[in-house]
Structure formats: C-alpha cells, structure tokens
Design a protein around this motif. Structure first.
Motif, PDB file in Angstrom:
ATOM      1  N   ASN A   1       4.457  23.063 -41.664  1.00 29.24           N
ATOM      2  CA  ASN A   1       3.652  22.345 -40.824  1.00 29.24           C
ATOM      3  C   ASN A   1       4.116  24.118 -39.669  1.00 29.24           C
ATOM      4  O   ASN A   1       2.710  24.055 -38.694  1.00 29.24           O
ATOM      5  CB  ASN A   1       4.530  22.101 -39.326  1.00 29.24           C
ATOM      6  N   ASN A   2       3.954  25.646 -40.542  1.00 27.87           N
ATOM      7  CA  ASN A   2       4.123  26.358 -39.856  1.00 27.87           C
ATOM      8  C   ASN A   2       3.544  26.803 -38.284  1.00 27.87           C
ATOM      9  O   ASN A   2       3.502  26.876 -37.866  1.00 27.87           O
ATOM     10  CB  ASN A   2       2.063  27.375 -39.912  1.00 27.87           C
ATOM     11  N   THR A   3       5.507  25.955 -37.905  1.00 27.86           N
ATOM     12  CA  THR A   3       6.392  26.156 -37.113  1.00 27.86           C
ATOM     13  C   THR A   3       5.932  27.938 -36.660  1.00 27.86           C
ATOM     14  O   THR A   3       6.005  27.755 -35.161  1.00 27.86           O
ATOM     15  CB  THR A   3       7.328  25.337 -37.021  1.00 27.86           C
ATOM     16  N   SER A   4       6.535  28.022 -37.890  1.00 32.44           N
ATOM     17  CA  SER A   4       6.366  30.110 -36.945  1.00 32.44           C
ATOM     18  C   SER A   4       5.639  30.696 -36.430  1.00 32.44           C
ATOM     19  O   SER A   4       5.673  32.075 -35.967  1.00 32.44           O
ATOM     20  CB  SER A   4       7.392  30.681 -38.208  1.00 32.44           C
ATOM     21  N   GLY A   5       3.586  30.112 -37.672  1.00 33.44           N
ATOM     22  CA  GLY A   5       2.959  30.739 -36.916  1.00 33.44           C
ATOM     23  C   GLY A   5       2.231  31.997 -37.939  1.00 33.44           C
ATOM     24  O   GLY A   5       1.619  32.594 -38.350  1.00 33.44           O
ATOM     25  N   PHE A   6       3.227  32.153 -38.719  1.00 35.68           N
ATOM     26  CA  PHE A   6       3.674  33.496 -40.164  1.00 35.68           C
ATOM     27  C   PHE A   6       2.732  33.055 -40.937  1.00 35.68           C
ATOM     28  O   PHE A   6       1.968  34.103 -41.441  1.00 35.68           O
ATOM     29  CB  PHE A   6       4.770  33.589 -40.132  1.00 35.68           C
ATOM     30  N   GLY A   7       2.393  31.758 -41.143  1.00 36.05           N
ATOM     31  CA  GLY A   7       0.956  31.291 -42.412  1.00 36.05           C
ATOM     32  C   GLY A   7       0.219  30.474 -41.714  1.00 36.05           C
ATOM     33  O   GLY A   7      -0.087  30.942 -40.932  1.00 36.05           O
ATOM     34  N   SER A   8      -0.881  29.922 -42.095  1.00 33.17           N
ATOM     35  CA  SER A   8      -1.692  29.563 -42.219  1.00 33.17           C
ATOM     36  C   SER A   8      -1.748  27.837 -43.210  1.00 33.17           C
ATOM     37  O   SER A   8      -1.117  27.505 -43.634  1.00 33.17           O
ATOM     38  CB  SER A   8      -3.059  30.382 -42.690  1.00 33.17           C
ATOM     39  N   ASP A   9      -2.836  27.035 -41.929  1.00 32.06           N
ATOM     40  CA  ASP A   9      -2.488  25.835 -42.603  1.00 32.06           C
ATOM     41  C   ASP A   9      -2.634  25.823 -44.533  1.00 32.06           C
ATOM     42  O   ASP A   9      -1.855  24.783 -45.086  1.00 32.06           O
ATOM     43  CB  ASP A   9      -4.032  24.527 -42.028  1.00 32.06           C
ATOM     44  N   GLY A  10      -3.218  27.043 -45.521  1.00 32.05           N
ATOM     45  CA  GLY A  10      -3.760  26.080 -45.821  1.00 32.05           C
ATOM     46  C   GLY A  10      -2.594  26.804 -47.147  1.00 32.05           C
ATOM     47  O   GLY A  10      -2.132  26.739 -48.377  1.00 32.05           O
ATOM     48  N   ASN A  11      -1.685  27.803 -46.156  1.00 32.00           N
ATOM     49  CA  ASN A  11      -0.989  28.625 -46.952  1.00 32.00           C
ATOM     50  C   ASN A  11       0.647  28.848 -46.349  1.00 32.00           C
ATOM     51  O   ASN A  11      -0.037  29.595 -45.835  1.00 32.00           O
ATOM     52  CB  ASN A  11      -1.488  30.418 -47.301  1.00 32.00           C
ATOM     53  N   PRO A  12       1.380  27.933 -46.013  1.00 30.31           N
ATOM     54  CA  PRO A  12       2.452  27.953 -45.654  1.00 30.31           C
ATOM     55  C   PRO A  12       3.412  29.193 -45.493  1.00 30.31           C
ATOM     56  O   PRO A  12       3.398  29.779 -47.228  1.00 30.31           O
ATOM     57  CB  PRO A  12       3.349  26.521 -45.863  1.00 30.31           C
ATOM     58  N   ALA A  13       3.722  29.876 -45.094  1.00 22.30           N
ATOM     59  CA  ALA A  13       4.723  30.752 -45.550  1.00 22.30           C
ATOM     60  C   ALA A  13       6.564  30.349 -45.484  1.00 22.30           C
ATOM     61  O   ALA A  13       6.700  29.034 -45.531  1.00 22.30           O
ATOM     62  CB  ALA A  13       5.200  31.630 -43.983  1.00 22.30           C
ATOM     63  N   LEU A  14       7.074  31.553 -46.568  1.00 21.96           N
ATOM     64  CA  LEU A  14       8.267  31.009 -46.735  1.00 21.96           C
ATOM     65  C   LEU A  14       8.510  32.319 -45.711  1.00 21.96           C
ATOM     66  O   LEU A  14       8.473  33.099 -45.695  1.00 21.96           O
ATOM     67  CB  LEU A  14       8.796  32.073 -48.670  1.00 21.96           C
ATOM     68  N   GLY A  15      10.100  31.288 -45.403  1.00 13.81           N
ATOM     69  CA  GLY A  15      10.940  32.803 -44.345  1.00 13.81           C
ATOM     70  C   GLY A  15      12.181  32.214 -44.382  1.00 13.81           C
ATOM     71  O   GLY A  15      12.621  31.361 -45.622  1.00 13.81           O
ATOM     72  N   ALA A  16      12.785  33.611 -44.533  1.00 10.25           N
ATOM     73  CA  ALA A  16      13.496  34.212 -44.758  1.00 10.25           C
ATOM     74  C   ALA A  16      14.768  33.868 -43.434  1.00 10.25           C
ATOM     75  O   ALA A  16      14.265  34.574 -42.646  1.00 10.25           O
ATOM     76  CB  ALA A  16      13.816  35.024 -45.553  1.00 10.25           C
TER      77      ALA A  16
END
Ligand code: FRU
Length: 485
Positions: free
Chosen positions: A87-102
């Motif tokens: 849900n892109n809670t971090s703002g690192f990604g975008s709607d169509g492309n969720p980020a992987l977070g480490a």
C-alpha cells in the motif's frame, strides 16, 4: 555440475565464494523468492557485513545476484528482514509499483571499539526493481539505540488487524515489539522472554508469525529465537515458543524449552514474508558459531538448509512446530535403489551406493531400534541410531571424516529426545549433501541437521537391526539428487 570443489554442496545454497552466515530478508515478490544473507566478500571468515543476494522461482534452484546492501558510514549491515510495501505506506514506491523494503541492523564498529553500548541501530532501504538495486533511506537510522549492547535482527511483518507493520527485535535476553504505519517511525509496544525459554546465550534473529494447527481451524502464534551459545547439543541453536500475539506483545503457552532442530547446524533460521498460499517457509544457516570459521572448505564457507515448510501439529495436548522440506525438492531425485528391507533380530544389511555425497534416503517403519551407518573406504562413518529404550535419536559424527579442525566439532554424539514418536509407522527422510546431513523423522516432527566432512564420499550404508524383533523398512528408497546449479 558447476561447482566441483571438495565439500561443495550440490543441492543446498552456498555462496559462490567467501563467507556467509544468516539468511536475511526472505521475501517473495512477483514470482521470485529472494534470499539475502550475511556476507563478507573479502575473506572466508566473518568480517564487515554486507547483504549478499540470490533468487529462486522454485526454492530448489538458485541464481546468484550482485551484493544488495553495502556497509556505509552508519555501520556494517547485520541481519534483518524484507517486506513488500503493497500500500506504499513508506512512500518509497508508487501505486503500480510497490517498493520492497529491507529493515536491517547497522553495526557501528567504531562505536563498539570506543566502548559504547549503543552501536547497534536499525536502518531501512528500498528497491523499486524487485531487489536488483537498493537505496538507503536518508533518515537512517529509523530506530536508535538507548544503550542496549545487543539490539538487533529486526523481523518486520504486516499486521492487518492494526493496519500496521510490526517489528520483532532482540535485545540481549528478550524480544521487543514495535509498530509503525510507514516503516520509518517505530513505537515500542511490548516485550517478551526475560524469564522464559533458554538463556544460555544471547538472543538473536527473531521471527514471529501465525500458523494454522494441522487439521483444524485453530491458529496460534509462533516466535522463533536463535540463541548463541546454549543449544542442546552445544553452541548455537534455534528455540521456539507457541502462544498468542495481540498486536502489542507475545505471550507463550509453554513451560518447557523447545527447539526447531536438535542438530548442531541449523542457526539463525527465519521465514519468508509474502510466500504464496500463506505458506511458512523457513531457511536456516547450516553452521554453528562454535566452529563456523574453522570448517575445512577453501573457496567459500557454509551453506543454507534446504527450504522447509513449517506447520503446527497438536501431539497429546501440546503443539509442536513441524519443519519438513518444501514440496518440489523431490523433483531433484534421480532413479536410485528401491527395495523392502526385512531383517531378523540382530541382523544387518549393507547397501552400496556411489552417490551418498548427494542423496536422499527415505523409508517408513514402525521399528524403534535400528542403526544406519554411512561409510567410506577410509573407515569414516556417520552413524544414526534410534533407541527406543532411551527414547533418543543419536547423530554420531565423531568419526565422520575431518573433525579435528576445531575441538567442539566431533567431540560428542548429538542427541534428540523422541518421546512422542507415534506407535504406528512413521517416515524417515535423510538428505545427504557433500558436507551435510538433514534427518526428518515423522514428516518433520523430529529434525536434526549437521555438517560432516568425510575425506572421501560415503559409498556404503549398513542397516542394523538392533532390536529383538523383526525389522521392516517399507518403501525404502535411495535416490541420487541432481545438482541445482
Ligand atoms: C547471528 C548474528 C546476528 C547478527 C549477524 C551478524 O548469527 O550474530 O545476530 O545480526 O549474525 O553477522
């Protein structure tokens, strides 16, 4: 086969070269299982830590990828986890492309050398190309240290009831729980374990997840805690707790200490986030801090266990954590030997097989007293013994090959209590790679994993009936296992 060095595992993951320890950041995303791991690219002993990286689509074959996370001015990159920020809670990604977070631990060597206690902090990084490249968050560390020497190994999971992230972290002799809406701001919500579980050493590499009890609708929470030293057969090992988690803290139902694996060589194991079909898949580091730096390999050091599926089984009135190789690994089997074994009291059978350096042995039996001896021409042997009177399974590598590289490697016979083995027939499955053995009894109820370093491959298996009764092994198979590279 691609790797031919002495002791190189053929169907277990190992780094192409140099030092590896814990699995990190296990996450499934867009058809890919990621395996990150503690990695030191300049030597075959532990050193300044990076996150190495490999990927798989079937959990059997792996592909090496470039190093994912490099150390920086905040410190070495210690163990941690990875999430899909859907849900892109971090703002690192975008709607169509969720980020992987480490989410990982920064270990500040200079702070440690200066005698400070706050040198371990937590940092985050993100990837927008499914793990190929990573960007560290500019606001790191996201969790400062208030003066706890061992403060590390964050495992983050999504906790839907609170629409939040939950981080489990270890702090020396206990676990701490934090929540966050955005992976950046974390709030402490609870603690567990100061007066529960084994405390022979420091707590490391936690994992927290929910599992369904086999054959029921009931769900329980499981907390894994690695501990070094203090494992039942010496050195480092992984304990577990079964209980509940209310979004803030964990409580355990159990009174006695429980271990996921009784062998000496399964440490720092954790599970995949986002695995398909809600499966809980576990990978452990197949070594032990007691001698990890000394094992007799030259180009690389150590390997991972095979990926194992975790489940909960109610046995009597206690829950047990079951671990068993994931489905699909049996596809690596090549045609081998199939037969029925029937031995009179005290009798023995000897089976020759050229590929015990990469083999699976499997059978079902109701027999509770037997010995399996894998041997080579150098009088080296790996001995597995089931003893019903003692109610113990023994793994004896004291004469298995090279053992003298470190005093603790071959000094004792490893023991596993088997008090709840069923009366009826159960399966025994043994995975033998060039330098390891994994034993799964009753589909993962009782498990032992150990390294072995025979000077030559084992080529003979003795099956000894150590009871007064007739012994039968049904559906007995020995299969060669295909290399995965
Ligand atoms: C466990 C461990 C972790 C730490 C990492 C450092 O084996 O000690 O606690 O993050 O290894 O490499």
């Amino acid at each position: 086969d691609y790797y031919t060095e002495p002791y190189r595992p053929q169907f277990h993951f190992s780094p192409e070269e140099m030092w590896m320890n814990d699995p990190n950041g296990l996450v499934y995303h867009k058809g890919v299982y990621h395996l990150f791991y503690q990695y030191y690219p300049d030597d075959i002993v532990w050193g300044p830590m990076h996150w190495g990286h490999a990927i798989s689509t079937d959990l059997a074959h792996w592909k090496h990828k470039p190093i994912a996370l490099y150390l920086d001015e905040l410190g070495f990159i210690f163990s941690g986890s990875a999430v899909v920020d859907e849900n892109n809670t971090s703002g690192f990604g975008s709607d169509g492309n969720p980020a992987l977070g480490a989410i990982f631990t920064y270990h500040d060597m200079k702070g440690e050398e200066a005698g400070r206690d706050d040198f371990q902090t937590q940092g985050i990084a993100y990837s927008l190309d499914n793990g190929d490249t990573w960007t560290k968050f500019k606001g790191n560390p996201v969790l400062e240290n208030e003066g706890i020497r061992d403060f590390r190994d964050p495992k983050v999971m999504r906790y839907e009831p609170l629409q939040s992230w939950v981080m489990t972290l270890v702090a020396g002799d206990h676990a701490k729980f934090y929540t966050s809406k955005n992976l950046k701001d974390w709030e402490l919500t609870g603690e567990f374990g100061k007066d529960q579980g084994a405390h022979g050493g420091v707590w490391e590499c936690p994992d927290l997840f929910q599992l369904q009890v086999e054959g029921t609708d009931e769900k329980k929470w499981v907390l894994l805690i690695s501990i070094n030293p203090g494992a039942p057969n010496g050195g480092s090992g992984t304990q577990y707790f079964i209980g509940d988690f209310d979004g803030k803290t964990f409580t355990s139902d159990q009174k006695e200490n429980r271990w996921i694996d009784w062998g000496t060589d399964n440490y720092a194991g954790v599970t995949y986030n986002n695995a398909p079909n809600d499966e809980r898949i576990f990978i452990g580091w197949m070594s032990n801090w007691a001698y990890a730096r000394d094992t007799p390999t030259e180009k690389w050091r150590s390997a991972m266990t095979v990926p194992r599926k975790l489940s909960l089984r109610k046995i009597g009135d206690t829950y047990s954590l079951i671990n068993y190789p994931v489905d699909g690994l049996e596809n690596l089997r090549e045609q081998g030997i199939r037969k029925t074994i029937r031995l009179e009291a005290g009798e023995k059978d000897s089976l020759a097989f050229d590929h015990f350096n990469r083999a699976e042995v499997q059978f079902t039996t109701a027999a509770k007293d037997f010995r399996l001896v894998f041997k080579n021409d150098k009088e080296q042997q790996l001995v597995l013994t089931l003893d019903s009177e003692k109610s113990v399974f023994y793994l004896d590598r004291t004469r298995s090959g090279k053992t003298d590289f470190q005093e603790n490697f071959g000094d004792t016979v490893q023991e596993m209590p088997i008090d709840h083995l069923p009366q009826e027939a159960f399966e025994v499955r043994i995975l033998l790679d060039y330098s390891s053995v994994e034993v799964f009894i009753n589909k993962g109820q009782y498990v032992m994993t150990a390294q072995v370093f025979p000077n030559e491959h084992y080529i003979l298996l003795d099956i000894e009936n150590t009871s007064e009764a007739i012994l039968e092994f049904n559906n007995f198979e020995i299969n060669k296992v295909k290399g995965i590279w």
